[in-house]
Design a protein around this motif. Structure first.
Motif, mmCIF file in Angstrom:
data_model
loop_
_atom_site.group_PDB
_atom_site.id
_atom_site.type_symbol
_atom_site.label_atom_id
_atom_site.label_comp_id
_atom_site.label_asym_id
_atom_site.label_seq_id
_atom_site.Cartn_x
_atom_site.Cartn_y
_atom_site.Cartn_z
ATOM 1 N N TRP A 11 0.844 -1.199 0.000
ATOM 2 C CA TRP A 11 0.000 0.000 0.000
ATOM 3 C C TRP A 11 0.871 1.238 0.000
ATOM 4 O O TRP A 11 1.877 1.318 0.691
ATOM 5 C CB TRP A 11 -0.909 -0.007 1.228
ATOM 6 N N ARG A 12 0.502 2.224 -0.782
ATOM 7 C CA ARG A 12 1.219 3.500 -0.838
ATOM 8 C C ARG A 12 0.215 4.630 -0.611
ATOM 9 O O ARG A 12 -0.898 4.580 -1.137
ATOM 10 C CB ARG A 12 1.875 3.705 -2.209
ATOM 11 N N PRO A 13 0.601 5.671 0.140
ATOM 12 C CA PRO A 13 -0.319 6.791 0.362
ATOM 13 C C PRO A 13 -0.536 7.591 -0.909
ATOM 14 O O PRO A 13 0.334 7.660 -1.774
ATOM 15 C CB PRO A 13 0.398 7.628 1.420
ATOM 16 N N ASN A 14 -1.695 8.205 -1.015
ATOM 17 C CA ASN A 14 -2.005 9.077 -2.136
ATOM 18 C C ASN A 14 -1.532 10.484 -1.770
ATOM 19 O O ASN A 14 -2.212 11.200 -1.042
ATOM 20 C CB ASN A 14 -3.512 9.068 -2.424
ATOM 21 N N LEU A 15 -0.374 10.870 -2.243
ATOM 22 C CA LEU A 15 0.190 12.170 -1.895
ATOM 23 C C LEU A 15 -0.438 13.319 -2.668
ATOM 24 O O LEU A 15 -0.087 14.474 -2.473
ATOM 25 C CB LEU A 15 1.707 12.158 -2.071
ATOM 26 N N ASP A 16 -1.396 13.006 -3.545
ATOM 27 C CA ASP A 16 -2.139 14.060 -4.228
ATOM 28 C C ASP A 16 -3.195 14.658 -3.308
ATOM 29 O O ASP A 16 -3.772 15.688 -3.597
ATOM 30 C CB ASP A 16 -2.819 13.513 -5.484
ATOM 31 N N SER A 17 -3.461 13.999 -2.190
ATOM 32 C CA SER A 17 -4.480 14.458 -1.247
ATOM 33 C C SER A 17 -3.927 14.349 0.168
ATOM 34 O O SER A 17 -4.169 13.375 0.868
ATOM 35 C CB SER A 17 -5.743 13.607 -1.396
ATOM 36 N N VAL A 18 -3.173 15.370 0.587
ATOM 37 C CA VAL A 18 -2.564 15.379 1.914
ATOM 38 C C VAL A 18 -3.408 16.236 2.847
ATOM 39 O O VAL A 18 -3.766 17.360 2.518
ATOM 40 C CB VAL A 18 -1.115 15.923 1.865
ATOM 41 N N HIS A 19 -3.735 15.686 4.019
ATOM 42 C CA HIS A 19 -4.493 16.416 5.030
ATOM 43 C C HIS A 19 -3.520 16.797 6.145
ATOM 44 O O HIS A 19 -2.826 15.947 6.680
ATOM 45 C CB HIS A 19 -5.612 15.550 5.600
ATOM 46 N N ALA A 20 -3.478 18.068 6.498
ATOM 47 C CA ALA A 20 -2.540 18.558 7.509
ATOM 48 C C ALA A 20 -3.298 19.153 8.691
ATOM 49 O O ALA A 20 -4.317 19.812 8.525
ATOM 50 C CB ALA A 20 -1.623 19.614 6.903
ATOM 51 N N VAL A 21 -2.768 18.902 9.890
ATOM 52 C CA VAL A 21 -3.309 19.473 11.116
ATOM 53 C C VAL A 21 -2.192 20.270 11.779
ATOM 54 O O VAL A 21 -1.075 19.781 11.917
ATOM 55 C CB VAL A 21 -3.810 18.373 12.078
ATOM 56 N N SER A 22 -2.485 21.492 12.187
ATOM 57 C CA SER A 22 -1.501 22.342 12.865
ATOM 58 C C SER A 22 -1.583 22.125 14.370
ATOM 59 O O SER A 22 -2.676 21.992 14.919
ATOM 60 C CB SER A 22 -1.783 23.817 12.572
ATOM 61 N N TYR A 23 -0.421 22.086 15.016
ATOM 62 C CA TYR A 23 -0.362 21.982 16.473
ATOM 63 C C TYR A 23 0.320 23.236 16.990
ATOM 64 O O TYR A 23 1.498 23.470 16.733
ATOM 65 C CB TYR A 23 0.402 20.729 16.896
ATOM 66 N N GLY A 53 -0.156 23.189 -0.904
ATOM 67 C CA GLY A 53 -1.364 22.735 -1.572
ATOM 68 C C GLY A 53 -2.088 21.630 -0.812
ATOM 69 O O GLY A 53 -2.860 20.873 -1.385
ATOM 70 N N TRP A 54 -1.846 21.559 0.500
ATOM 71 C CA TRP A 54 -2.468 20.531 1.327
ATOM 72 C C TRP A 54 -3.858 20.978 1.777
ATOM 73 O O TRP A 54 -4.184 22.159 1.744
ATOM 74 C CB TRP A 54 -1.609 20.245 2.554
ATOM 75 N N ASP A 55 -4.636 20.013 2.250
ATOM 76 C CA ASP A 55 -5.953 20.300 2.812
ATOM 77 C C ASP A 55 -5.785 20.625 4.288
ATOM 78 O O ASP A 55 -5.241 19.819 5.041
ATOM 79 C CB ASP A 55 -6.859 19.075 2.628
ATOM 80 N N ASN A 56 -6.250 21.802 4.715
ATOM 81 C CA ASN A 56 -6.144 22.200 6.115
ATOM 82 C C ASN A 56 -7.261 21.508 6.885
ATOM 83 O O ASN A 56 -8.421 21.870 6.787
ATOM 84 C CB ASN A 56 -6.250 23.720 6.254
ATOM 85 N N SER A 57 -6.892 20.508 7.673
ATOM 86 C CA SER A 57 -7.884 19.694 8.392
ATOM 87 C C SER A 57 -8.120 20.148 9.818
ATOM 88 O O SER A 57 -8.856 19.489 10.546
ATOM 89 C CB SER A 57 -7.445 18.226 8.381
#
Length: 89
Positions: A11-23, A53-57
């Motif tokens: 399995w490989r992650p889909n790096l076209d859709s990255v979700h990021a969370v800020s701490y 270009g990440w999704d801000n989660s």
């Protein structure tokens, strides 16, 4: 927090859709306009997420709480026999 799931071999992650969370973290509230302020940290995190270009989660903030306090129970903090935090030398 969602627990990690077992993935199939190969399995490989889909790096076209990255979700990021800020701490955002600051052990003491500061009234000055320092670069370590939670607002400055939030702005820098949001700028990085946008630039990549990440999704801000979302944002998780831990402001005004010490990582060494006994009520915190911060992981990785060594304590003596009385439960007081011991600083690394």
């Amino acid at each position: 927090m969602t627990p990690l799931r077992q993935r199939a071999p190969g399995w490989r992650p889909n790096l076209d859709s990255v979700h990021a969370v800020s701490y955002i973290r600051q052990s003491k509230r500061r009234e000055d306009d320092s670069q370590a302020s939670p607002e400055a940290q939030r702005e820098k995190c949001e700028a990085l997420i946008t630039a990549k270009g990440w999704d801000n989660s979302g944002i998780s903030a831990d402001v005004g709480r010490s990582g060494l306090g006994p009520e915190r129970g911060a992981p990785g903090v060594r304590r003596d026999d009385d439960g007081r935090p011991v600083r690394a030398r």
